[in-house]
Design an enzyme around this catalytic site. Sequence first.
Site, PDB file in Angstrom:
ATOM      1  N   TYR A  46      10.453   0.931   7.932  1.00 48.50           N
ATOM      2  CA  TYR A  46       8.823   0.370   8.147  1.00 48.50           C
ATOM      3  C   TYR A  46       8.312   1.261   9.313  1.00 48.50           C
ATOM      4  O   TYR A  46       7.079   1.874   9.369  1.00 48.50           O
ATOM      5  CB  TYR A  46       9.174  -1.107   9.029  1.00 48.50           C
ATOM      6  CG  TYR A  46       7.847  -1.798   9.450  1.00 48.50           C
ATOM      7  CD1 TYR A  46       7.388  -2.643   8.546  1.00 48.50           C
ATOM      8  CD2 TYR A  46       7.380  -1.674  10.527  1.00 48.50           C
ATOM      9  CE1 TYR A  46       6.253  -3.363   8.995  1.00 48.50           C
ATOM     10  CE2 TYR A  46       6.360  -2.378  10.835  1.00 48.50           C
ATOM     11  CZ  TYR A  46       5.691  -3.245  10.022  1.00 48.50           C
ATOM     12  OH  TYR A  46       4.482  -4.115  10.368  1.00 48.50           O
ATOM     13  N   GLU A  85      -5.934  -6.487   9.898  1.00 50.28           N
ATOM     14  CA  GLU A  85      -5.529  -6.188   8.534  1.00 50.28           C
ATOM     15  C   GLU A  85      -5.173  -7.440   7.992  1.00 50.28           C
ATOM     16  O   GLU A  85      -4.583  -8.508   8.319  1.00 50.28           O
ATOM     17  CB  GLU A  85      -4.143  -5.367   8.680  1.00 50.28           C
ATOM     18  CG  GLU A  85      -4.289  -4.801   7.270  1.00 50.28           C
ATOM     19  CD  GLU A  85      -3.215  -3.636   7.066  1.00 50.28           C
ATOM     20  OE1 GLU A  85      -2.440  -3.254   8.148  1.00 50.28           O
ATOM     21  OE2 GLU A  85      -2.943  -2.866   5.886  1.00 50.28           O
ATOM     22  N   ASP A 124      -3.458  -8.907   5.541  1.00 48.60           N
ATOM     23  CA  ASP A 124      -2.101  -9.662   5.506  1.00 48.60           C
ATOM     24  C   ASP A 124      -2.058 -10.614   6.661  1.00 48.60           C
ATOM     25  O   ASP A 124      -1.045 -11.491   6.651  1.00 48.60           O
ATOM     26  CB  ASP A 124      -0.937  -8.560   5.344  1.00 48.60           C
ATOM     27  CG  ASP A 124      -0.653  -7.606   6.218  1.00 48.60           C
ATOM     28  OD1 ASP A 124      -1.735  -7.234   7.075  1.00 48.60           O
ATOM     29  OD2 ASP A 124       0.221  -7.070   6.809  1.00 48.60           O
ATOM     30  N   HIS A 163       0.905  -1.371   0.101  1.00 48.90           N
ATOM     31  CA  HIS A 163       0.276   0.088   0.043  1.00 48.90           C
ATOM     32  C   HIS A 163       0.900   1.267   0.090  1.00 48.90           C
ATOM     33  O   HIS A 163       0.785   2.128   0.997  1.00 48.90           O
ATOM     34  CB  HIS A 163      -1.150   0.062   0.855  1.00 48.90           C
ATOM     35  CG  HIS A 163      -0.743  -0.533   2.419  1.00 48.90           C
ATOM     36  ND1 HIS A 163       0.222   0.024   3.251  1.00 48.90           N
ATOM     37  CD2 HIS A 163      -1.341  -1.500   3.161  1.00 48.90           C
ATOM     38  CE1 HIS A 163       0.182  -0.643   4.524  1.00 48.90           C
ATOM     39  NE2 HIS A 163      -0.868  -1.552   4.509  1.00 48.90           N
ATOM     40  N   HIS A 210       5.984  -9.399  10.513  1.00 46.09           N
ATOM     41  CA  HIS A 210       6.842  -9.295   9.388  1.00 46.09           C
ATOM     42  C   HIS A 210       8.186  -9.304   9.533  1.00 46.09           C
ATOM     43  O   HIS A 210       8.734  -8.541  10.326  1.00 46.09           O
ATOM     44  CB  HIS A 210       6.443  -7.851   8.436  1.00 46.09           C
ATOM     45  CG  HIS A 210       4.940  -7.806   8.150  1.00 46.09           C
ATOM     46  ND1 HIS A 210       4.551  -8.378   7.121  1.00 46.09           N
ATOM     47  CD2 HIS A 210       4.140  -6.999   8.815  1.00 46.09           C
ATOM     48  CE1 HIS A 210       3.142  -7.926   6.980  1.00 46.09           C
ATOM     49  NE2 HIS A 210       2.773  -7.000   8.028  1.00 46.09           N
ATOM     50  N   HIS A 250      -1.165  -0.603  14.881  1.00 45.46           N
ATOM     51  CA  HIS A 250      -1.454   0.538  14.148  1.00 45.46           C
ATOM     52  C   HIS A 250      -3.069   0.752  13.714  1.00 45.46           C
ATOM     53  O   HIS A 250      -3.368   1.629  13.134  1.00 45.46           O
ATOM     54  CB  HIS A 250      -0.685   0.717  12.991  1.00 45.46           C
ATOM     55  CG  HIS A 250      -0.934   0.154  11.710  1.00 45.46           C
ATOM     56  ND1 HIS A 250      -0.831   0.365  10.421  1.00 45.46           N
ATOM     57  CD2 HIS A 250      -0.944  -1.368  11.956  1.00 45.46           C
ATOM     58  CE1 HIS A 250      -0.898  -0.510   9.688  1.00 45.46           C
ATOM     59  NE2 HIS A 250      -1.046  -1.801  10.460  1.00 45.46           N
ATOM     60  N   ASP A 262       2.444  -5.993  13.993  1.00 48.84           N
ATOM     61  CA  ASP A 262       3.144  -5.385  13.156  1.00 48.84           C
ATOM     62  C   ASP A 262       4.312  -4.621  13.740  1.00 48.84           C
ATOM     63  O   ASP A 262       5.347  -4.147  12.995  1.00 48.84           O
ATOM     64  CB  ASP A 262       2.195  -4.195  12.493  1.00 48.84           C
ATOM     65  CG  ASP A 262       1.416  -4.752  11.292  1.00 48.84           C
ATOM     66  OD1 ASP A 262       1.679  -5.638  10.509  1.00 48.84           O
ATOM     67  OD2 ASP A 262       0.240  -4.369  11.097  1.00 48.84           O
ATOM     68  N   HIS A 311      -4.356  -8.684  15.032  1.00 47.73           N
ATOM     69  CA  HIS A 311      -4.790  -7.630  14.414  1.00 47.73           C
ATOM     70  C   HIS A 311      -5.664  -8.043  13.052  1.00 47.73           C
ATOM     71  O   HIS A 311      -5.123  -8.870  12.536  1.00 47.73           O
ATOM     72  CB  HIS A 311      -3.223  -6.908  13.805  1.00 47.73           C
ATOM     73  CG  HIS A 311      -3.256  -5.705  12.922  1.00 47.73           C
ATOM     74  ND1 HIS A 311      -4.318  -4.904  12.747  1.00 47.73           N
ATOM     75  CD2 HIS A 311      -2.346  -5.545  11.970  1.00 47.73           C
ATOM     76  CE1 HIS A 311      -3.836  -4.064  11.766  1.00 47.73           C
ATOM     77  NE2 HIS A 311      -2.687  -4.786  11.240  1.00 47.73           N
TER      78      HIS A 311
HETATM   79 FE1  FEO Z   1      -1.335  -3.944   9.752  1.00 45.10          FE
HETATM   80 FE2  FEO Z   1       0.958  -6.059   8.645  1.00 45.10          FE
HETATM   81  O1  FEO Z   1      -0.643  -5.416   8.868  1.00 45.10           O
END
Ligand code: FEO
Length: 397
Positions: A192, A80, A82, A24, A225, A145, A164, A78
């Site tokens: 990041y 999101e 991913d 993104h 990640h 986040h 994250d 979380h």
């Molecule tokens: Fe906020 Fe890696 O997703």
Amino acid sequence: MQPTQISKGIYDVGVQDWNIRDFHGYSTPTGTTYNAFLIVDEKIALIDTVKKDFSDQLIKNISAIIPPEKIDYVISNHTEMDHTGSLPVIMNCIGEHKPLYCSKMGKKNLALHYRNKWNYHAVENGEELNLGKHQLTFLEARMLHWPDSMLTYEKSEKILFSSDAFGQHYAGYDKFDDQVDLDELLHHSKKYFANIILLFAGQVKKLLKTVNDMGLTINMICPDHGMIWRKNPGVIIDAYDKWSDQATIKKAVLVYDTMWQSTEKMAEQISAGIASEGVSVRPMSLRTNHRSDIMTELMDAKALVVGSPTLNNNVYPTISDFLTYMKGLRPQNKLAACFGSYGWNGASIKILNNEMKSMNFQMIDESGLKIHYVPDEDGLKKCYEYGQSIGKAICQS
Ligand code: FEO
């Protein structure tokens, strides 16, 4: 890739996304990973899942350790996608009656994403879940986040599953901080932070205080990640503490684009003028630098200098793109100045000024510097002197 045992009974069953190059709006030249963690004990828990496209690999990785249907609990730190894109596959596989642990906002947000009646268990901040030898504590991390974000702490091994936070978009065959170059890892971590965490720097401080107040010892940090912080968790905690201060050094980042190289010539002379005052300067053309790399450079810079030619009574499109991206991340504590060449209307300077002021940058000089068409010797000298004045302002601030 095979799952990795990260501690006794704890595995990373996540996947590498080697080919992603844009996350993104953030450039990911080495790809990224979606880490997910399996804790095998008297009860078995899966912490987070992976992007939907990789659900088969996730199932394969889990199956290399236990039959997936043996999972007793799924924990979603979380919402999101991913990290939750494979939840439908996982829940279908293990049985939709199995408890899905998440924050209160996680329950709302997961329902809005997946429109599913899973067996949600919305945790209280500090709530515990006993798996046998492993005991988990859930820590609310609202807006770090997303509103739903939480972290999971494992008591016996003192591992923080940090969602994250503390991550990097950095894919590799290695899994641990001590297997890769620390400077490179910190660079990816800084990028990041600059592009994902910066807006939430206040929440980072809050999290670090919570960890401190609770007296939590952290032996390992497992982000969702990139690399796991096995040897140096303190290094990334200290870096987050420092980065979230948004402190600056004697440094300017000069961002520009150019139509017929006039604004570029101005950029070269302004850069030289800034450097002549003993200030580090990093000229970054938007033709050759990605917006997310510019944000990384900008993090510790005292000043941002933006240059745009006037195009159709406006700024250059790449400049608009960069300003929009930066505005969302709200960098703090910065000076700013603007410049650009023009043909019949120097509107870009006023637009740049207004944009920078709307982001709470302190303008070094509201009038900026504009040059009609192509700078001559005198114009280039003015640019150099303008750079000197910027350099002086940086040194005095
Ligand atoms: Fe906020 Fe890696 O997703």
